[in-house]
Design an enzyme around this catalytic site. Structure first.
Site, PDB file in Angstrom:
ATOM      1  N   GLU A  26     -27.507  19.904  -5.352  1.00 25.56           N
ATOM      2  CA  GLU A  26     -27.968  21.068  -4.584  1.00 25.56           C
ATOM      3  C   GLU A  26     -26.804  22.022  -4.292  1.00 25.56           C
ATOM      4  O   GLU A  26     -25.636  21.691  -4.501  1.00 25.56           O
ATOM      5  CB  GLU A  26     -28.600  20.616  -3.274  1.00 25.56           C
ATOM      6  CG  GLU A  26     -27.629  19.860  -2.375  1.00 25.56           C
ATOM      7  CD  GLU A  26     -27.943  20.021  -0.900  1.00 25.56           C
ATOM      8  OE1 GLU A  26     -28.091  21.170  -0.441  1.00 25.56           O
ATOM      9  OE2 GLU A  26     -28.034  18.993  -0.213  1.00 25.56           O
ATOM     10  N   LYS A 162     -29.515  13.067   7.822  1.00 28.15           N
ATOM     11  CA  LYS A 162     -28.338  13.402   8.627  1.00 28.15           C
ATOM     12  C   LYS A 162     -28.536  12.900  10.064  1.00 28.15           C
ATOM     13  O   LYS A 162     -29.604  13.084  10.650  1.00 28.15           O
ATOM     14  CB  LYS A 162     -28.081  14.904   8.586  1.00 28.15           C
ATOM     15  CG  LYS A 162     -27.444  15.319   7.254  1.00 28.15           C
ATOM     16  CD  LYS A 162     -27.025  16.765   7.226  1.00 28.15           C
ATOM     17  CE  LYS A 162     -28.210  17.670   7.044  1.00 28.15           C
ATOM     18  NZ  LYS A 162     -28.780  17.632   5.697  1.00 28.15           N
TER      19      LYS A 162
HETATM   20  N1  PSU Z   1     -26.478  17.282   3.009  1.00 32.01           N
HETATM   21  C1  PSU Z   1     -25.245  17.546   3.484  1.00 32.01           C
HETATM   22  N2  PSU Z   1     -25.045  18.814   4.003  1.00 32.01           N
HETATM   23  C2  PSU Z   1     -26.041  19.785   4.039  1.00 32.01           C
HETATM   24  C3  PSU Z   1     -27.327  19.467   3.517  1.00 32.01           C
HETATM   25  C4  PSU Z   1     -27.490  18.204   3.021  1.00 32.01           C
HETATM   26  O1  PSU Z   1     -24.353  16.695   3.467  1.00 32.01           O
HETATM   27  O2  PSU Z   1     -25.799  20.903   4.494  1.00 32.01           O
HETATM   28  C5  PSU Z   1     -28.456  20.519   3.534  1.00 32.01           C
HETATM   29  C6  PSU Z   1     -29.492  20.145   2.467  1.00 32.01           C
HETATM   30  O3  PSU Z   1     -29.625  21.252   1.615  1.00 32.01           O
HETATM   31  C7  PSU Z   1     -30.771  19.878   3.236  1.00 32.01           C
HETATM   32  C8  PSU Z   1     -30.608  20.824   4.380  1.00 32.01           C
HETATM   33  O4  PSU Z   1     -31.913  20.120   2.469  1.00 32.01           O
HETATM   34  O5  PSU Z   1     -29.226  20.608   4.736  1.00 32.01           O
HETATM   35  C9  PSU Z   1     -31.598  20.549   5.499  1.00 32.01           C
HETATM   36  O6  PSU Z   1     -31.762  21.705   6.236  1.00 32.01           O
HETATM   37  P1  PSU Z   1     -32.957  21.825   7.313  1.00 32.01           P
HETATM   38  O7  PSU Z   1     -32.603  20.747   8.313  1.00 32.01           O
HETATM   39  O8  PSU Z   1     -32.840  23.224   7.891  1.00 32.01           O
HETATM   40  O9  PSU Z   1     -34.222  21.564   6.582  1.00 32.01           O
END
Ligand code: PSU
Ligand code: MN
Length: 307
Positions: A26, A162
């Site tokens: 990604e 996360k």
């Molecule tokens: N993994 C990481 N750092 C990130 C992300 C994933 O180590 O920044 C990103 C991914 O792209 C994931 C997004 O889809 O964070 C999730 O964002 P949200 O919580 O706004 O859906």
């Protein structure tokens, strides 16, 4: 889907044509997840880990009305230097708008899964998926990553969700959506910066071959959706839970006080935790991404029968 605006790098296009293993990556983690220049170093290192493991990396991003499957090094560098405000953070909801208007966009887990599937790539490595945010009972903030896992047939390798999220609720939603959550090599779900979460894993697997076989079995059964492989961070890089939790709590209360909402929540929290740990969280984040890339390459090799 032969009409989708896909532009393949020569390396990825050759690998796919030969049926060799390819791992999708990604780009939101590059533009919104890590500061420059560590984001660029991480992106290059992840690609080289995948090549060393015998697979081809395909970093995915949207530029000039095209979904790029595999980026050249200058394109990767340009993306890494794009300020978060100038690149859209793309999920299922905004992918088409970004393409149609010719803007630059970084793909989250959800959007990367969509693009990988359009390109015929079955495995994807990231850091941690999005999930149910704390306080979701009032904010309704639940990442579209979860619904994407339920509908798009890509195996996603992450170090769990996360740890800034409400992890028990995240796993509950995935179970409801029918997404297999497979802990790799341990009985407990990992928690991103920490190997353990205190939550038992619903499923466990110990080899890339088994993970590839279960993806193939889902296809035979006609089950929609992908799989989440929760791969614990290497022990030497982890921040134990008792150390990281107070930091996360503090970052969360700052986010609340500053009324950070929607797409800004995750980037804000990651940045604050980086500052509060004196950069240690970023080192851990990089280590876990590299570890996930290695496992994803192994799974991709098993899927293409080339290991
Ligand atoms: N993994 C990481 N750092 C990130 C992300 C994933 O180590 O920044 C990103 C991914 O792209 C994931 C997004 O889809 O964070 C999730 O964002 P949200 O919580 O706004 O859906
Ligand atoms: Mn969200």
């Amino acid at each position: 889907m032969k009409d989708a605006p896909l532009t393949f790098s020569p390396e990825v296009s050759a690998a796919l044509a030969d049926g060799r293993p390819v791992v999708a990556l990604e780009s939101t983690i590059i533009t919104h997840g890590m500061p420059y220049p560590q984001n660029l170093e991480m992106a290059r290192e992840v690609e080289s880990v995948i090549r060393d493991a015998g697979a081809t990396p395909a970093t995915i991003a949207v530029m000039g009305g095209q979904i790029h499957i595999g980026l050249t090094d200058p394109a990767l560098e340009a993306l890494a230097q794009t300020p978060p405000g100038q690149a859209m953070k793309l999920s299922r909801a905004d992918l088409a708008v970004c393409l149609a208007t010719g803007r630059t966009g970084a793909t989250t887990v959800a959007a990367t899964m969509i693009c990988a599937h359009l390109a015929g790539i079955r495995v994807f490595a990231t850091g941690g998926i999005g999930g149910v945010h704390r306080g979701a009972e009032s904010s309704f903030d639940i990442s579209a990553d979860l619904h994407e896992l339920a509908q798009t047939p890509v195996t996603v390798v992450a170090a769990g969700a996360k740890a800034i999220l409400d992890l028990p609720k995240t796993w509950e939603v995935l179970e409801t959506l029918g997404v297999p959550v497979i802990a790799y090599g341990q009985d407990e779900l990992p928690a991103f910066w920490s190997r353990g979460s205190g939550i038992p894993a619903p499923l466990r697997m110990d080899s890339p071959a088994d993970i590839a076989a279960s993806a193939a079995m889902r296809a035979r059964l006609g089950l929609r959706g992908g799989q989440l492989v929760a791969n614990p961070i290497p022990a030497e890089a982890e921040i134990p839970r008792h150390e990281i939790m107070p930091v996360i709590e503090r970052a969360l209360s700052e986010a609340e006080a500053q009324r950070i909402a929607a797409k800004s929540v995750t980037p804000f929290l990651l940045q604050r935790i980086f500052e509060l740990t004196g950069g240690r969280s970023l080192q851990s984040n990089i280590a876990l991404v590299l570890n996930n890339a290695r496992l994803a390459a192994g799974i991709a090799s098993e899927m293409s029968g080339s290991s």
